[in-house]
Design a protein around this motif. Structure first.
Motif, short mmCIF file in Angstrom:
data_model
loop_
_atom_site.label_atom_id
_atom_site.label_comp_id
_atom_site.label_asym_id
_atom_site.label_seq_id
_atom_site.Cartn_x
_atom_site.Cartn_y
_atom_site.Cartn_z
N SER B 22 10.60 7.31 10.98
CA SER B 22 9.98 8.31 10.10
C SER B 22 8.89 7.70 9.23
CB SER B 22 11.04 8.93 9.19
OG SER B 22 12.06 9.54 9.94
N CYS B 23 7.92 8.54 8.91
CA CYS B 23 6.83 8.14 8.00
C CYS B 23 6.30 9.39 7.32
CB CYS B 23 5.71 7.45 8.78
SG CYS B 23 4.23 7.10 7.80
N THR B 24 6.15 9.33 6.02
CA THR B 24 5.47 10.39 5.29
C THR B 24 4.35 9.77 4.49
OG1 THR B 24 7.01 10.22 3.42
CG2 THR B 24 7.51 11.87 5.12
N TYR B 25 3.36 10.55 4.16
CA TYR B 25 2.22 10.02 3.44
C TYR B 25 1.74 11.07 2.44
CZ TYR B 25 -0.28 12.91 6.81
OH TYR B 25 -0.72 13.95 7.56
N ASP B 26 0.98 10.61 1.51
CA ASP B 26 0.44 11.50 0.49
C ASP B 26 -1.05 11.24 0.36
OD1 ASP B 26 0.88 12.08 -3.08
OD2 ASP B 26 0.36 13.44 -1.45
N THR B 27 -1.84 12.27 0.48
CA THR B 27 -3.27 12.15 0.35
C THR B 27 -3.87 13.51 0.02
OG1 THR B 27 -5.29 11.41 1.45
CG2 THR B 27 -3.70 12.58 2.81
N SER B 28 -5.02 13.47 -0.60
CA SER B 28 -5.79 14.70 -0.85
C SER B 28 -6.96 14.80 0.13
CB SER B 28 -6.31 14.72 -2.29
OG SER B 28 -7.12 13.58 -2.53
N GLU B 29 -7.10 13.79 0.98
CA GLU B 29 -8.16 13.78 1.97
C GLU B 29 -7.84 14.76 3.10
OE1 GLU B 29 -10.89 12.04 1.58
OE2 GLU B 29 -10.23 10.92 -0.19
N SER B 30 -8.88 15.29 3.72
CA SER B 30 -8.66 16.18 4.86
C SER B 30 -8.96 15.48 6.18
CB SER B 30 -9.53 17.43 4.72
OG SER B 30 -10.89 17.06 4.58
N ASN B 31 -9.78 14.44 6.13
CA ASN B 31 -10.12 13.71 7.35
C ASN B 31 -9.64 12.27 7.24
OD1 ASN B 31 -11.48 15.82 8.68
ND2 ASN B 31 -13.22 15.51 7.32
N TYR B 32 -8.76 11.91 8.15
CA TYR B 32 -8.16 10.57 8.09
C TYR B 32 -7.53 10.24 9.43
CZ TYR B 32 -4.17 13.59 6.97
OH TYR B 32 -3.23 14.59 6.99
N TYR B 33 -7.05 9.01 9.51
CA TYR B 33 -6.36 8.54 10.70
C TYR B 33 -4.98 8.03 10.28
CZ TYR B 33 -11.15 8.30 12.50
OH TYR B 33 -12.44 8.58 12.86
N LEU B 34 -4.07 8.12 11.21
CA LEU B 34 -2.73 7.55 11.01
C LEU B 34 -2.42 6.62 12.17
CD1 LEU B 34 -1.03 10.86 9.93
CD2 LEU B 34 -1.36 8.87 8.44
N PHE B 35 -1.68 5.57 11.86
CA PHE B 35 -1.40 4.54 12.85
C PHE B 35 0.07 4.12 12.79
CE2 PHE B 35 -5.90 3.39 13.43
CZ PHE B 35 -6.45 3.84 12.25
N TRP B 36 0.53 3.62 13.91
CA TRP B 36 1.77 2.84 13.94
C TRP B 36 1.40 1.46 14.49
CZ3 TRP B 36 6.43 3.54 11.88
CH2 TRP B 36 6.79 4.84 11.48
N TYR B 37 1.80 0.44 13.72
CA TYR B 37 1.61 -0.94 14.15
C TYR B 37 2.99 -1.56 14.37
CZ TYR B 37 -3.39 -1.43 13.17
OH TYR B 37 -4.76 -1.33 13.19
N LYS B 38 3.04 -2.45 15.32
CA LYS B 38 4.26 -3.20 15.63
C LYS B 38 4.03 -4.66 15.26
CE LYS B 38 6.65 -4.77 19.85
NZ LYS B 38 6.73 -4.59 21.31
N GLN B 39 5.03 -5.26 14.62
CA GLN B 39 4.95 -6.69 14.30
C GLN B 39 6.22 -7.37 14.83
OE1 GLN B 39 5.17 -8.08 10.16
NE2 GLN B 39 3.41 -9.41 10.56
N PRO B 40 6.12 -7.98 16.00
CA PRO B 40 7.28 -8.69 16.58
C PRO B 40 7.54 -9.98 15.81
CG PRO B 40 5.34 -8.95 17.97
CD PRO B 40 4.96 -8.01 16.87
N PRO B 41 8.57 -10.72 16.19
CA PRO B 41 8.87 -11.98 15.48
C PRO B 41 7.71 -12.97 15.44
CG PRO B 41 10.74 -11.31 16.80
CD PRO B 41 9.63 -10.34 17.13
N SER B 42 6.79 -12.88 16.38
CA SER B 42 5.60 -13.75 16.34
C SER B 42 4.70 -13.43 15.14
CB SER B 42 4.79 -13.59 17.62
OG SER B 42 4.22 -12.28 17.68
N ARG B 43 4.89 -12.25 14.55
CA ARG B 43 4.15 -11.76 13.37
C ARG B 43 2.73 -11.29 13.69
NH1 ARG B 43 6.13 -14.34 7.78
NH2 ARG B 43 5.82 -12.14 7.25
N GLN B 44 2.40 -11.22 14.96
CA GLN B 44 1.11 -10.65 15.35
C GLN B 44 1.17 -9.14 15.19
OE1 GLN B 44 -1.88 -12.19 16.87
NE2 GLN B 44 -2.62 -10.18 16.29
#
Lengths: 112, 118
Positions: B22-44
């Motif tokens: 789950s992810c929630t966000y708060d913004t007053s902007e109407s134009n934006y992007y959302l992302f999911w990033y993965k960080q494995p044990p390598s930390r990349q």
């Protein structure tokens, strides 16, 4: 191969010493960023630069400094004024007008 | 100011099953992007999926899909057929859409640690 290179991977310094973390990219990206990662804190923005010779403070800039003399390079200096410098530091770059950010492999800084 | 909240510090799932972060966000902007990033044990940090706010269709990338609810400011990540290699920290992130040649900054949530069990 194109990418972002951070060096060194691990860095140890004595308290009170300044230290500089390197970030180089050959992706021809205009924008570059420095983030700090602490356990349970996610990533927090330290400094960013949208163009050569210009940069802005992020949310946690105190105790840090940067320069952007070349498009490819965005070094971060952790000064003795930074109260808790031990952390994992991530550099990223991105293309203007595009919503993409590419990350380096990070530098783990330990201050003893 | 924009904020991103991930309410699940840790989750686990059995291999081959489905899990939703789950992810929630708060913004007053109407134009934006959302992302999911993965960080494995390598930390990349690895980009998993990206959603443009003006697009109603949910983004998908192979086994990864999102449920984007703009009015509710919710952006969940579904991982189907979970694999051991999916074990990682997952970060939700927000980027304001800038005009005039600059790129926005990424604002991250605190992350969800996902463990895939055999």
């Amino acid at each position: 191969d194109g990418g972002i290179t951070q060096s060194p991977k691990y860095l140890f310094r004595k308290e009170g010493q300044n230290v500089t973390l390197s970030c180089e990219q050959n992706l021809n990206h205009d924008a570059m960023y420095w983030y700090r990662q602490d356990p349970g804190q996610g990533l927090r923005l330290i400094y960013y630069s949208q163009i050569v010779n210009d940069f802005q403070k992020g949310d946690i800039a105190e105790g840090y400094s940067v320069s952007r003399e070349k498009k490819e390079s965005f070094p971060l200096t952790v000064t003795s004024a930074q109260k808790n410098p031990t952390a994992f530091y991530l550099c990223a770059s991105g293309v203007r007008d595009r919503a993409e950010a590419f990350f380096g492999q990070g530098t783990r800084l330990t201050v003893v | 100011a924009q904020t991103v909240t991930q309410s699940q510090p840790e989750m686990s799932v059995q291999e081959a099953e489905t899990v939703t972060l789950s992810c929630t966000y708060d913004t007053s902007e109407s134009n934006y992007y959302l992302f999911w990033y993965k960080q494995p044990p390598s930390r990349q940090m690895i980009l998993v999926i990206r959603q443009e706010a003006y697009k109603q269709q949910n983004a998908t990338e192979n086994r990864f899909s999102v449920n984007f609810q703009k009015a509710a400011k919710s952006f969940s990540l579904k991982i189907s057929d979970s694999q051991l290699g999916d074990t990682a920290m997952y970060f939700c992130a927000f980027m304001k859409k800038n005009y005039g040649g600059s790129q926005g900054n990424l604002i991250f949530g605190k992350g969800t640690k996902l463990s895939v069990k055999p």
